[in-house]
Design a protein around this motif. Structure first.
Motif, mmCIF file in Angstrom:
data_model
loop_
_atom_site.group_PDB
_atom_site.id
_atom_site.type_symbol
_atom_site.label_atom_id
_atom_site.label_comp_id
_atom_site.label_asym_id
_atom_site.label_seq_id
_atom_site.Cartn_x
_atom_site.Cartn_y
_atom_site.Cartn_z
ATOM 1 N N SER A 16 -38.291 91.544 103.387
ATOM 2 C CA SER A 16 -37.968 91.981 101.965
ATOM 3 C C SER A 16 -38.561 93.233 101.530
ATOM 4 O O SER A 16 -39.624 93.555 101.796
ATOM 5 C CB SER A 16 -38.058 90.859 101.030
ATOM 6 O OG SER A 16 -37.824 89.584 101.482
ATOM 7 N N ARG A 18 -38.451 95.455 97.485
ATOM 8 C CA ARG A 18 -38.017 95.685 96.010
ATOM 9 C C ARG A 18 -37.855 96.962 95.822
ATOM 10 O O ARG A 18 -39.137 97.509 95.805
ATOM 11 C CB ARG A 18 -38.873 94.652 95.196
ATOM 12 C CG ARG A 18 -38.284 94.722 93.938
ATOM 13 C CD ARG A 18 -39.202 94.105 92.867
ATOM 14 N NE ARG A 18 -38.557 93.927 91.321
ATOM 15 C CZ ARG A 18 -39.277 93.861 90.327
ATOM 16 N NH1 ARG A 18 -40.759 94.123 90.341
ATOM 17 N NH2 ARG A 18 -38.682 93.425 89.253
ATOM 18 N N TYR A 81 -33.638 97.407 89.120
ATOM 19 C CA TYR A 81 -34.471 96.886 90.258
ATOM 20 C C TYR A 81 -33.469 96.435 91.400
ATOM 21 O O TYR A 81 -32.242 96.031 91.149
ATOM 22 C CB TYR A 81 -35.086 95.780 89.943
ATOM 23 C CG TYR A 81 -36.176 96.120 88.919
ATOM 24 C CD1 TYR A 81 -35.993 95.667 87.602
ATOM 25 C CD2 TYR A 81 -37.538 96.715 89.205
ATOM 26 C CE1 TYR A 81 -36.957 96.396 86.658
ATOM 27 C CE2 TYR A 81 -38.578 97.253 88.226
ATOM 28 C CZ TYR A 81 -38.192 96.686 86.822
ATOM 29 O OH TYR A 81 -38.995 96.938 85.943
ATOM 30 N N GLN A 83 -33.575 93.679 94.590
ATOM 31 C CA GLN A 83 -34.643 92.891 95.348
ATOM 32 C C GLN A 83 -33.478 92.679 96.686
ATOM 33 O O GLN A 83 -32.556 92.196 96.508
ATOM 34 C CB GLN A 83 -34.629 91.685 94.644
ATOM 35 C CG GLN A 83 -35.512 90.533 95.576
ATOM 36 C CD GLN A 83 -36.907 90.958 96.001
ATOM 37 O OE1 GLN A 83 -37.840 91.627 94.959
ATOM 38 N NE2 GLN A 83 -37.306 90.659 97.238
ATOM 39 N N ASN A 85 -33.457 90.748 100.040
ATOM 40 C CA ASN A 85 -34.180 89.860 101.225
ATOM 41 C C ASN A 85 -33.021 89.630 102.598
ATOM 42 O O ASN A 85 -32.359 90.166 102.439
ATOM 43 C CB ASN A 85 -34.022 88.497 100.267
ATOM 44 C CG ASN A 85 -34.899 88.412 99.114
ATOM 45 O OD1 ASN A 85 -35.967 89.130 99.091
ATOM 46 N ND2 ASN A 85 -34.682 87.873 98.156
#
Length: 123
Positions: A16, A18, A81, A83, A85
């Motif tokens: 992951s 960010r 942002y 994120q 994953n």
């Protein structure tokens, strides 16, 4: 107006990251914030976008990231942002943030791009 992106790097498949992108300058309001990416030899493509609505934000995702990436925004900090994953090698690219905003100088609507941040997914 300046956009400052950060958060890229090298990550193993399945990992992951960010990304963040902060906008600053003569901003009256930010209408749309988004992330695009460009891999070597390929065209720049939309990853995700988030639109400021009256009661909620509206999000849009490319099919290839649905269920893995989440876009969000902080309207107080003028920051978007991403994120990411379950990253895959095919997610390797330079990621660019984009904002469509209303200027506090002339109340015109303008598009701005960040400088790009490299994301590399490799074992």
């Amino acid at each position: 107006v300046q956009l400052q992106a950060s958060g890229g790097g090298l990550v193993q498949p399945g990992g992951s990251l960010r990304l963040s992108c902060a906008a600053s300058g003569s901003i009256f309001s930010i209408n749309v914030m988004g992330w695009y990416r460009q891999a070597p030899g390929k065209q720049r493509e939309l990853v995700a976008s988030i639109t400021n609505g009256d009661r909620r934000n509206w999000t849009n995702y490319a099919d290839f990231v649905k269920g893995r990436f989440t876009i969000s925004r902080d309207n107080v900090k003028n920051t978007v942002y991403l994120q990411m994953n379950s990253l895959k090698p095919e997610d390797t690219a330079v990621y660019y943030c984009n904002v469509r905003l209303t200027s506090s100088r002339d109340y015109g609507e303008y598009d701005y791009w960040g400088q790009g941040t490299q994301v590399t997914v490799s074992s």
